[in-house]
Design a protein around this motif. Structure first.
Motif: not given
Ligand code: FAD
Length: 472
Positions: A4-9, A23-26, A33-35, A278-286
Protein backbone atom coordinates in the motif's frame (compact mmCIF):
# COMPACT_ATOMS: atom_id res chain seq x y z
CA UNK A 1 -0.90 -8.53 1.18
CA UNK A 2 -0.90 -5.74 -1.41
CA UNK A 3 1.86 -3.14 -1.09
CA UNK A 4 0.00 0.00 0.00
CA UNK A 5 3.03 2.26 0.00
CA UNK A 6 3.06 5.13 -2.48
CA UNK A 7 6.11 5.02 -4.72
CA UNK A 8 8.21 7.94 -5.90
CA UNK A 9 11.06 7.57 -8.37
CA UNK A 10 13.69 10.27 -8.77
CA UNK A 11 15.58 10.21 -12.06
CA UNK A 12 19.18 11.44 -11.79
CA UNK A 13 21.54 11.52 -8.82
CA UNK A 14 23.04 15.00 -9.19
CA UNK A 15 22.49 17.54 -6.43
CA UNK A 16 18.86 18.12 -7.49
CA UNK A 17 17.90 14.44 -7.34
CA UNK A 18 19.86 13.85 -4.12
CA UNK A 19 18.10 16.80 -2.47
CA UNK A 20 14.66 15.54 -3.50
CA UNK A 21 15.44 12.02 -2.27
CA UNK A 22 16.88 13.24 1.02
CA UNK A 23 14.03 15.58 1.96
CA UNK A 24 11.31 13.16 0.78
CA UNK A 25 12.70 10.29 2.83
CA UNK A 26 13.21 12.57 5.83
CA UNK A 27 9.63 13.84 5.65
CA UNK A 28 8.26 10.30 5.25
CA UNK A 29 10.27 9.14 8.30
CA UNK A 30 9.33 12.14 10.45
CA UNK A 31 5.62 11.79 9.63
CA UNK A 32 5.53 7.99 9.38
CA UNK A 33 4.17 8.14 5.86
CA UNK A 34 3.72 5.00 3.74
CA UNK A 35 6.14 6.24 1.07
CA UNK A 36 8.92 4.46 -0.81
CA UNK A 37 11.50 6.62 -2.61
CA UNK A 38 13.97 5.31 -5.16
CA UNK A 39 16.71 7.29 -6.89
CA UNK A 40 17.90 6.00 -10.26
CA UNK A 41 21.31 7.20 -11.52
CA UNK A 42 22.70 6.32 -14.95
CA UNK A 43 26.38 6.48 -14.04
CA UNK A 44 28.43 4.50 -11.52
CA UNK A 45 28.54 7.39 -9.06
CA UNK A 46 26.17 9.94 -7.62
CA UNK A 47 26.83 13.69 -7.50
CA UNK A 48 26.45 14.47 -11.22
CA UNK A 49 28.58 17.55 -11.86
CA UNK A 50 29.89 17.63 -8.28
CA UNK A 51 33.18 15.76 -8.71
CA UNK A 52 36.41 16.15 -6.77
CA UNK A 53 39.89 14.72 -7.22
CA UNK A 54 41.86 14.40 -3.96
CA UNK A 55 45.52 13.87 -4.80
CA UNK A 56 48.89 14.55 -3.12
CA UNK A 57 47.26 16.85 -0.57
CA UNK A 58 45.33 18.82 -3.24
CA UNK A 59 41.51 19.03 -3.28
CA UNK A 60 40.70 19.67 -6.95
CA UNK A 61 37.16 20.36 -8.10
CA UNK A 62 36.44 19.06 -11.59
CA UNK A 63 33.12 20.94 -11.89
CA UNK A 64 31.60 23.46 -9.47
CA UNK A 65 33.92 24.59 -6.69
CA UNK A 66 31.54 26.51 -4.45
CA UNK A 67 28.16 28.14 -4.05
CA UNK A 68 26.82 31.52 -2.99
CA UNK A 69 26.40 31.70 0.78
CA UNK A 70 23.48 34.13 0.68
CA UNK A 71 21.34 31.52 -1.11
CA UNK A 72 20.87 29.60 2.11
CA UNK A 73 19.52 26.22 1.02
CA UNK A 74 22.94 24.78 0.13
CA UNK A 75 24.69 25.65 3.40
CA UNK A 76 21.65 24.37 5.31
CA UNK A 77 21.73 21.04 3.46
CA UNK A 78 25.49 20.68 4.00
CA UNK A 79 25.01 21.20 7.74
CA UNK A 80 22.05 18.79 7.86
CA UNK A 81 24.14 15.98 6.44
CA UNK A 82 26.92 16.57 8.95
CA UNK A 83 29.34 18.77 7.00
CA UNK A 84 29.00 21.89 9.19
CA UNK A 85 32.66 21.71 10.22
CA UNK A 86 33.79 21.31 6.60
CA UNK A 87 32.19 24.53 5.35
CA UNK A 88 34.79 27.12 4.30
CA UNK A 89 34.50 30.61 2.84
CA UNK A 90 36.71 31.81 0.03
CA UNK A 91 39.40 34.41 0.66
CA UNK A 92 38.10 37.72 -0.60
CA UNK A 93 41.09 38.77 -2.71
CA UNK A 94 41.16 41.09 -5.70
CA UNK A 95 39.81 39.81 -8.98
CA UNK A 96 40.60 41.05 -12.46
CA UNK A 97 39.34 41.25 -16.03
CA UNK A 98 41.80 40.50 -18.78
CA UNK A 99 41.19 42.82 -21.73
CA UNK A 100 43.63 42.76 -24.66
CA UNK A 101 46.66 41.51 -22.71
CA UNK A 102 46.13 43.70 -19.65
CA UNK A 103 44.79 42.64 -16.27
CA UNK A 104 42.48 45.32 -14.88
CA UNK A 105 41.27 45.16 -11.27
CA UNK A 106 37.49 44.80 -11.05
CA UNK A 107 36.19 48.34 -10.40
CA UNK A 108 35.29 48.60 -6.69
CA UNK A 109 31.58 48.44 -5.90
CA UNK A 110 30.58 46.81 -9.18
CA UNK A 111 28.05 44.02 -8.91
CA UNK A 112 27.89 41.76 -11.96
CA UNK A 113 29.68 44.64 -13.68
CA UNK A 114 27.06 47.23 -12.76
CA UNK A 115 28.48 50.20 -10.87
CA UNK A 116 27.14 50.96 -7.40
CA UNK A 117 29.88 53.55 -6.84
CA UNK A 118 30.83 56.16 -9.38
CA UNK A 119 34.45 56.91 -8.30
CA UNK A 120 35.99 53.54 -9.26
CA UNK A 121 34.24 53.65 -12.66
CA UNK A 122 35.70 57.06 -13.42
CA UNK A 123 39.25 56.06 -12.46
CA UNK A 124 39.38 52.55 -13.97
CA UNK A 125 41.45 52.06 -17.13
CA UNK A 126 39.10 49.26 -18.18
CA UNK A 127 37.03 51.65 -20.33
CA UNK A 128 37.87 54.58 -22.59
CA UNK A 129 36.41 58.01 -21.81
CA UNK A 130 33.79 57.68 -24.58
CA UNK A 131 32.88 54.28 -23.05
CA UNK A 132 32.45 55.88 -19.63
CA UNK A 133 30.32 58.73 -21.03
CA UNK A 134 28.15 56.22 -22.84
CA UNK A 135 27.68 54.25 -19.60
CA UNK A 136 26.56 57.47 -17.88
CA UNK A 137 23.69 57.46 -20.41
CA UNK A 138 22.04 55.03 -17.99
CA UNK A 139 21.06 58.01 -15.83
CA UNK A 140 19.07 59.70 -18.58
CA UNK A 141 17.81 56.91 -20.83
CA UNK A 142 14.18 56.02 -20.16
CA UNK A 143 13.37 52.43 -19.07
CA UNK A 144 12.84 50.03 -21.96
CA UNK A 145 9.26 49.35 -23.00
CA UNK A 146 7.63 46.68 -20.87
CA UNK A 147 8.69 43.35 -22.38
CA UNK A 148 8.14 39.71 -21.56
CA UNK A 149 11.81 39.03 -22.27
CA UNK A 150 14.89 40.25 -24.11
CA UNK A 151 18.52 39.14 -24.37
CA UNK A 152 21.00 40.11 -21.67
CA UNK A 153 23.02 41.77 -24.45
CA UNK A 154 20.12 43.96 -25.65
CA UNK A 155 19.36 45.05 -22.11
CA UNK A 156 22.88 45.86 -20.94
CA UNK A 157 24.08 47.35 -24.24
CA UNK A 158 21.14 49.74 -24.21
CA UNK A 159 21.67 50.83 -20.62
CA UNK A 160 25.48 50.96 -20.40
CA UNK A 161 26.85 50.78 -23.94
CA UNK A 162 28.91 48.18 -25.81
CA UNK A 163 32.25 48.87 -24.18
CA UNK A 164 31.15 48.29 -20.57
CA UNK A 165 29.31 45.20 -21.75
CA UNK A 166 32.24 43.76 -23.70
CA UNK A 167 35.00 44.60 -21.22
CA UNK A 168 33.22 43.77 -17.98
CA UNK A 169 29.65 42.47 -18.00
CA UNK A 170 30.04 39.86 -20.74
CA UNK A 171 33.14 38.19 -19.25
CA UNK A 172 31.50 38.03 -15.83
CA UNK A 173 28.22 36.61 -17.12
CA UNK A 174 30.03 34.19 -19.42
CA UNK A 175 31.90 32.98 -16.35
CA UNK A 176 28.58 31.82 -14.92
CA UNK A 177 26.69 30.61 -17.99
CA UNK A 178 29.46 29.97 -20.57
CA UNK A 179 26.86 31.53 -22.81
CA UNK A 180 26.31 34.11 -25.50
CA UNK A 181 24.81 37.18 -23.85
CA UNK A 182 23.21 38.11 -27.15
CA UNK A 183 21.08 34.96 -26.88
CA UNK A 184 20.61 34.47 -23.14
CA UNK A 185 17.34 35.49 -21.54
CA UNK A 186 17.32 38.41 -19.11
CA UNK A 187 14.18 37.19 -17.36
CA UNK A 188 15.48 33.64 -16.84
CA UNK A 189 18.84 34.78 -15.49
CA UNK A 190 18.73 38.22 -13.86
CA UNK A 191 15.11 39.44 -13.83
CA UNK A 192 15.96 41.72 -10.90
CA UNK A 193 17.90 44.03 -13.24
CA UNK A 194 14.84 44.50 -15.44
CA UNK A 195 12.70 45.30 -12.38
CA UNK A 196 15.29 47.80 -11.09
CA UNK A 197 15.32 49.55 -14.45
CA UNK A 198 11.54 49.71 -14.53
CA UNK A 199 11.29 50.99 -10.94
CA UNK A 200 14.17 53.48 -10.79
CA UNK A 201 14.48 54.44 -14.45
CA UNK A 202 18.21 53.71 -14.23
CA UNK A 203 20.07 50.50 -13.49
CA UNK A 204 22.90 52.25 -11.64
CA UNK A 205 20.48 54.30 -9.53
CA UNK A 206 18.47 51.17 -8.78
CA UNK A 207 21.57 49.24 -7.74
CA UNK A 208 22.78 52.12 -5.55
CA UNK A 209 19.39 52.33 -3.83
CA UNK A 210 19.16 48.61 -3.13
CA UNK A 211 22.76 47.71 -2.28
CA UNK A 212 24.14 48.43 1.20
CA UNK A 213 27.25 50.66 0.98
CA UNK A 214 30.61 48.92 1.20
CA UNK A 215 32.34 49.46 4.53
CA UNK A 216 35.99 50.41 4.47
CA UNK A 217 37.80 47.92 6.74
CA UNK A 218 38.96 49.59 9.98
CA UNK A 219 42.56 49.27 11.12
CA UNK A 220 43.18 45.83 12.61
CA UNK A 221 39.72 44.61 11.46
CA UNK A 222 39.66 40.91 10.56
CA UNK A 223 39.87 40.18 6.84
CA UNK A 224 36.39 40.07 5.31
CA UNK A 225 35.31 36.54 4.42
CA UNK A 226 34.30 35.78 0.87
CA UNK A 227 30.72 35.40 -0.32
CA UNK A 228 31.13 31.79 -1.52
CA UNK A 229 31.08 28.54 0.41
CA UNK A 230 33.16 25.52 -0.43
CA UNK A 231 33.49 22.17 1.31
CA UNK A 232 37.02 21.50 2.57
CA UNK A 233 36.80 17.83 1.62
CA UNK A 234 35.43 18.70 -1.83
CA UNK A 235 31.90 19.08 -3.19
CA UNK A 236 31.80 15.41 -4.13
CA UNK A 237 31.93 14.65 -0.40
CA UNK A 238 28.73 16.66 0.01
CA UNK A 239 27.00 14.42 -2.54
CA UNK A 240 28.40 11.36 -0.76
CA UNK A 241 27.25 12.66 2.64
CA UNK A 242 23.70 13.06 1.29
CA UNK A 243 23.84 9.60 -0.26
CA UNK A 244 24.95 8.14 3.09
CA UNK A 245 21.77 9.53 4.66
CA UNK A 246 19.50 7.82 2.11
CA UNK A 247 17.79 4.59 3.06
CA UNK A 248 19.56 1.34 2.31
CA UNK A 249 18.66 -0.02 -1.09
CA UNK A 250 17.01 3.21 -2.27
CA UNK A 251 19.80 4.26 -4.69
CA UNK A 252 20.14 2.38 -7.98
CA UNK A 253 23.42 3.29 -9.71
CA UNK A 254 24.58 2.26 -13.19
CA UNK A 255 20.91 2.22 -14.15
CA UNK A 256 19.49 4.53 -16.80
CA UNK A 257 15.83 5.37 -17.15
CA UNK A 258 15.12 4.85 -20.85
CA UNK A 259 11.41 5.35 -21.05
CA UNK A 260 8.43 6.34 -18.93
CA UNK A 261 4.92 5.24 -19.91
CA UNK A 262 1.61 5.85 -18.25
CA UNK A 263 0.23 2.72 -16.64
CA UNK A 264 -3.14 1.84 -15.15
CA UNK A 265 -2.35 3.25 -11.70
CA UNK A 266 0.58 5.56 -12.34
CA UNK A 267 3.76 5.22 -14.35
CA UNK A 268 6.09 2.44 -15.50
CA UNK A 269 9.77 3.31 -15.86
CA UNK A 270 11.71 1.10 -18.28
CA UNK A 271 15.30 0.77 -17.12
CA UNK A 272 18.52 0.03 -19.02
CA UNK A 273 18.83 -3.15 -16.95
CA UNK A 274 15.65 -4.49 -18.57
CA UNK A 275 13.68 -4.07 -15.34
CA UNK A 276 10.59 -1.94 -14.85
CA UNK A 277 9.90 0.31 -11.86
CA UNK A 278 6.38 1.36 -10.92
CA UNK A 279 5.80 4.88 -9.63
CA UNK A 280 2.92 7.05 -8.44
CA UNK A 281 5.01 10.17 -8.86
CA UNK A 282 8.30 11.04 -10.57
CA UNK A 283 10.91 13.81 -10.38
CA UNK A 284 13.02 14.02 -13.52
CA UNK A 285 16.29 15.80 -12.67
CA UNK A 286 18.47 14.66 -15.59
CA UNK A 287 19.46 17.31 -18.17
CA UNK A 288 16.68 18.28 -20.62
CA UNK A 289 18.37 16.34 -23.46
CA UNK A 290 17.61 13.13 -21.54
CA UNK A 291 13.97 14.10 -21.04
CA UNK A 292 13.26 14.79 -24.72
CA UNK A 293 12.66 11.12 -25.62
CA UNK A 294 11.97 9.69 -22.17
CA UNK A 295 8.20 10.16 -22.49
CA UNK A 296 7.62 8.79 -26.03
CA UNK A 297 3.84 9.29 -25.98
CA UNK A 298 4.20 12.87 -24.79
CA UNK A 299 7.22 14.15 -26.72
CA UNK A 300 5.25 17.19 -27.87
CA UNK A 301 5.40 18.51 -24.29
CA UNK A 302 9.16 18.94 -24.69
CA UNK A 303 8.95 20.70 -28.07
CA UNK A 304 10.19 23.99 -26.54
CA UNK A 305 13.34 22.26 -25.26
CA UNK A 306 14.33 20.51 -28.50
CA UNK A 307 16.49 23.41 -29.60
CA UNK A 308 17.74 24.44 -26.19
CA UNK A 309 21.54 24.49 -26.52
CA UNK A 310 24.07 23.42 -23.90
CA UNK A 311 27.65 24.67 -24.08
CA UNK A 312 30.71 22.44 -23.74
CA UNK A 313 33.52 23.61 -21.48
CA UNK A 314 36.57 22.04 -19.87
CA UNK A 315 38.26 22.80 -16.58
CA UNK A 316 42.03 22.55 -16.50
CA UNK A 317 43.67 22.41 -13.07
CA UNK A 318 47.45 22.65 -12.92
CA UNK A 319 49.59 21.97 -9.86
CA UNK A 320 52.97 23.75 -9.52
CA UNK A 321 55.57 24.22 -6.87
CA UNK A 322 54.93 27.70 -5.44
CA UNK A 323 58.41 28.75 -6.51
CA UNK A 324 57.42 28.28 -10.19
CA UNK A 325 55.16 31.35 -10.06
CA UNK A 326 57.73 34.09 -10.39
CA UNK A 327 55.68 37.29 -10.48
CA UNK A 328 52.91 36.87 -8.01
CA UNK A 329 49.76 38.89 -8.60
CA UNK A 330 47.76 40.14 -5.64
CA UNK A 331 44.40 38.50 -6.20
CA UNK A 332 42.37 35.34 -6.64
CA UNK A 333 41.80 35.21 -10.38
CA UNK A 334 40.54 36.77 -13.57
CA UNK A 335 37.97 36.45 -16.33
CA UNK A 336 38.85 37.07 -19.98
CA UNK A 337 36.92 39.35 -22.35
CA UNK A 338 35.91 37.93 -25.73
CA UNK A 339 37.77 40.70 -27.53
CA UNK A 340 41.08 39.35 -26.14
CA UNK A 341 43.05 36.87 -28.20
CA UNK A 342 42.96 34.10 -25.57
CA UNK A 343 41.65 30.56 -25.44
CA UNK A 344 41.16 30.47 -21.67
CA UNK A 345 37.97 32.19 -20.54
CA UNK A 346 38.82 32.44 -16.84
CA UNK A 347 41.53 31.49 -14.37
CA UNK A 348 41.31 31.04 -10.61
CA UNK A 349 44.44 31.20 -8.49
CA UNK A 350 42.87 28.43 -6.48
CA UNK A 351 45.63 28.19 -3.87
CA UNK A 352 44.88 31.78 -2.89
CA UNK A 353 41.09 31.63 -3.11
CA UNK A 354 40.67 28.30 -1.31
CA UNK A 355 43.36 27.61 1.32
CA UNK A 356 42.12 24.02 1.80
CA UNK A 357 42.71 23.14 -1.85
CA UNK A 358 46.49 23.22 -1.89
CA UNK A 359 49.26 21.88 0.35
CA UNK A 360 51.93 24.25 1.65
CA UNK A 361 54.63 25.18 -0.83
CA UNK A 362 52.41 24.46 -3.88
CA UNK A 363 50.24 26.51 -6.22
CA UNK A 364 47.07 25.42 -8.00
CA UNK A 365 45.72 27.26 -11.05
CA UNK A 366 42.34 26.33 -12.53
CA UNK A 367 41.43 27.59 -15.98
CA UNK A 368 38.30 27.28 -18.10
CA UNK A 369 38.27 26.76 -21.85
CA UNK A 370 35.25 26.69 -24.17
CA UNK A 371 32.33 29.06 -24.46
CA UNK A 372 29.18 29.37 -26.55
CA UNK A 373 30.13 29.37 -30.24
CA UNK A 374 33.78 28.59 -29.48
CA UNK A 375 33.91 25.06 -28.12
CA UNK A 376 36.29 23.14 -30.43
CA UNK A 377 39.14 23.35 -27.91
CA UNK A 378 37.23 21.04 -25.56
CA UNK A 379 37.68 18.16 -28.06
CA UNK A 380 41.42 18.61 -28.39
CA UNK A 381 43.75 16.03 -26.82
CA UNK A 382 44.96 16.73 -23.29
CA UNK A 383 48.47 17.70 -24.39
CA UNK A 384 47.12 20.34 -26.79
CA UNK A 385 44.80 21.80 -24.14
CA UNK A 386 47.66 22.03 -21.64
CA UNK A 387 49.88 23.67 -24.25
CA UNK A 388 47.43 26.44 -25.17
CA UNK A 389 46.42 27.05 -21.56
CA UNK A 390 50.07 27.44 -20.53
CA UNK A 391 50.74 29.75 -23.48
CA UNK A 392 47.84 31.94 -22.37
CA UNK A 393 48.86 31.90 -18.72
CA UNK A 394 52.44 32.85 -19.58
CA UNK A 395 51.14 36.01 -21.26
CA UNK A 396 49.78 37.15 -17.89
CA UNK A 397 52.24 35.71 -15.36
CA UNK A 398 55.78 34.45 -15.26
CA UNK A 399 55.53 30.68 -14.77
CA UNK A 400 58.97 29.15 -14.78
CA UNK A 401 58.13 25.45 -14.82
CA UNK A 402 55.83 22.83 -16.29
CA UNK A 403 52.95 21.70 -14.06
CA UNK A 404 53.70 18.78 -11.71
CA UNK A 405 50.38 17.33 -12.81
CA UNK A 406 47.21 18.42 -14.56
CA UNK A 407 43.57 17.44 -14.14
CA UNK A 408 41.48 18.10 -17.25
CA UNK A 409 37.72 17.57 -17.15
CA UNK A 410 35.60 17.89 -20.28
CA UNK A 411 32.01 18.90 -19.69
CA UNK A 412 30.37 18.14 -23.02
CA UNK A 413 27.12 20.00 -23.64
CA UNK A 414 26.64 20.47 -19.95
CA UNK A 415 26.00 24.17 -19.42
CA UNK A 416 22.31 24.58 -20.38
CA UNK A 417 21.58 27.89 -22.08
CA UNK A 418 18.48 29.76 -20.99
CA UNK A 419 17.78 31.59 -24.22
CA UNK A 420 15.10 34.26 -24.64
CA UNK A 421 11.64 32.89 -23.80
CA UNK A 422 13.03 30.19 -21.46
CA UNK A 423 10.70 31.04 -18.57
CA UNK A 424 7.64 30.84 -20.81
CA UNK A 425 8.83 27.45 -22.12
CA UNK A 426 9.27 26.16 -18.57
CA UNK A 427 5.77 27.34 -17.63
CA UNK A 428 4.29 25.71 -20.74
CA UNK A 429 6.05 22.44 -19.87
CA UNK A 430 4.73 22.56 -16.29
CA UNK A 431 1.18 23.15 -17.55
CA UNK A 432 1.51 20.33 -20.09
CA UNK A 433 2.81 17.91 -17.48
CA UNK A 434 0.02 18.75 -15.08
CA UNK A 435 -2.57 18.13 -17.80
CA UNK A 436 -1.10 14.98 -19.34
CA UNK A 437 1.33 13.48 -16.84
CA UNK A 438 0.06 14.44 -13.39
CA UNK A 439 2.53 13.68 -10.62
CA UNK A 440 5.55 14.05 -12.96
CA UNK A 441 7.84 17.01 -12.20
CA UNK A 442 10.96 18.41 -13.87
CA UNK A 443 13.70 19.95 -11.74
CA UNK A 444 17.38 20.76 -12.08
CA UNK A 445 19.82 22.85 -14.02
CA UNK A 446 17.98 22.74 -17.34
CA UNK A 447 14.92 24.37 -15.89
CA UNK A 448 14.87 26.95 -13.10
CA UNK A 449 18.44 27.91 -12.25
CA UNK A 450 21.79 26.20 -12.61
CA UNK A 451 23.65 27.24 -9.48
CA UNK A 452 23.86 24.55 -6.80
CA UNK A 453 21.52 26.41 -4.40
CA UNK A 454 18.99 26.89 -7.24
CA UNK A 455 19.11 23.16 -7.94
CA UNK A 456 18.61 22.41 -4.24
CA UNK A 457 15.64 24.81 -4.15
CA UNK A 458 14.12 23.01 -7.12
CA UNK A 459 14.61 19.64 -5.41
CA UNK A 460 12.86 20.97 -2.31
CA UNK A 461 10.01 22.45 -4.35
CA UNK A 462 9.51 19.11 -6.09
CA UNK A 463 9.23 17.44 -2.66
CA UNK A 464 6.43 19.82 -1.65
CA UNK A 465 4.59 19.23 -4.92
CA UNK A 466 4.83 15.45 -4.59
CA UNK A 467 3.61 15.43 -1.00
CA UNK A 468 0.63 17.53 -2.01
CA UNK A 469 -0.05 15.40 -5.12
CA UNK A 470 -0.01 12.20 -3.04
CA UNK A 471 -2.28 13.83 -0.43
CA UNK A 472 0.27 13.49 2.38
P1 FAD B 1 23.58 16.98 -12.83
O1 FAD B 1 24.63 17.24 -11.84
O2 FAD B 1 23.90 17.06 -14.27
O3 FAD B 1 22.99 15.53 -12.50
C1 FAD B 1 22.11 14.87 -13.37
C2 FAD B 1 22.32 13.38 -13.19
O4 FAD B 1 21.37 12.68 -14.00
C3 FAD B 1 23.70 12.89 -13.65
O5 FAD B 1 24.33 12.24 -12.56
C4 FAD B 1 23.40 11.96 -14.80
O6 FAD B 1 24.29 10.86 -14.86
C5 FAD B 1 21.99 11.51 -14.49
N1 FAD B 1 21.21 11.05 -15.66
C6 FAD B 1 21.21 11.57 -16.91
N2 FAD B 1 20.35 10.87 -17.69
C7 FAD B 1 19.79 9.91 -16.91
C8 FAD B 1 18.84 8.87 -17.15
N3 FAD B 1 18.27 8.70 -18.35
N4 FAD B 1 18.53 8.03 -16.13
C9 FAD B 1 19.10 8.19 -14.89
N5 FAD B 1 20.02 9.16 -14.62
C10 FAD B 1 20.35 10.02 -15.61
N6 FAD B 1 27.24 25.91 -9.84
C11 FAD B 1 27.52 26.60 -8.70
O7 FAD B 1 26.62 26.87 -7.90
N7 FAD B 1 28.81 26.99 -8.43
C12 FAD B 1 29.85 26.72 -9.26
O8 FAD B 1 31.00 27.04 -8.94
C13 FAD B 1 29.57 26.04 -10.48
N8 FAD B 1 30.57 25.74 -11.33
C14 FAD B 1 30.33 24.90 -12.38
C15 FAD B 1 31.40 24.49 -13.16
C16 FAD B 1 31.21 23.59 -14.20
C17 FAD B 1 32.37 23.15 -15.03
C18 FAD B 1 29.90 23.11 -14.47
C19 FAD B 1 29.67 22.11 -15.58
C20 FAD B 1 28.82 23.53 -13.71
C21 FAD B 1 29.02 24.43 -12.66
N9 FAD B 1 27.97 24.88 -11.84
C22 FAD B 1 28.22 25.61 -10.72
C23 FAD B 1 26.59 24.44 -12.11
C24 FAD B 1 26.19 23.25 -11.23
O9 FAD B 1 27.30 22.44 -10.99
C25 FAD B 1 25.13 22.40 -11.93
O10 FAD B 1 24.12 23.21 -12.48
C26 FAD B 1 24.48 21.43 -10.95
O11 FAD B 1 25.48 20.67 -10.28
C27 FAD B 1 23.54 20.53 -11.72
O12 FAD B 1 22.92 19.61 -10.86
P2 FAD B 1 21.75 18.70 -11.40
O13 FAD B 1 21.39 17.75 -10.31
O14 FAD B 1 20.64 19.54 -11.93
O15 FAD B 1 22.33 17.93 -12.66
Amino acid sequence: MADTKKKVVIIGGGITGLTAAYYLQKHARDHKLPLEVKLVEASRRIGGKMQTVVKDGFVIERGPDSFLERKESAGRLAREVGLGDKIVNNSSGKSYVLVRDRLHPMPGGSIMGIPTEIGPFITTKLFSWPGKFRAAGDFILPPSEKKEDQTLGTFFRRRLGDEVVENLIEPLLSGIYAGDIDRLSLMATFPQFYHLEQKYGSLVRGMKKTTPPRKAPGAGAPKKKGIFIGISTGLQSMAEAIEAKLEDGSVMKSTRVDKVVKSENGYALKLSTGDTLEADSIVMTAPHEAALHMFPEHEHLFEGFKNMPSTSVATVSMAFPESAIKEDIDGTGFVVSRNSDYVITACTWTHKKWAHSTPKGKALLRCYVGRAGDEAIVDQPDAEIVKVVLEDLRKTMNIAAEPEFTVITRWKESMPQYTVGHKQRVEALKDGLQAELPGVYMAGSSFEGLGIPDCIDQGETAVKKILSYLNF
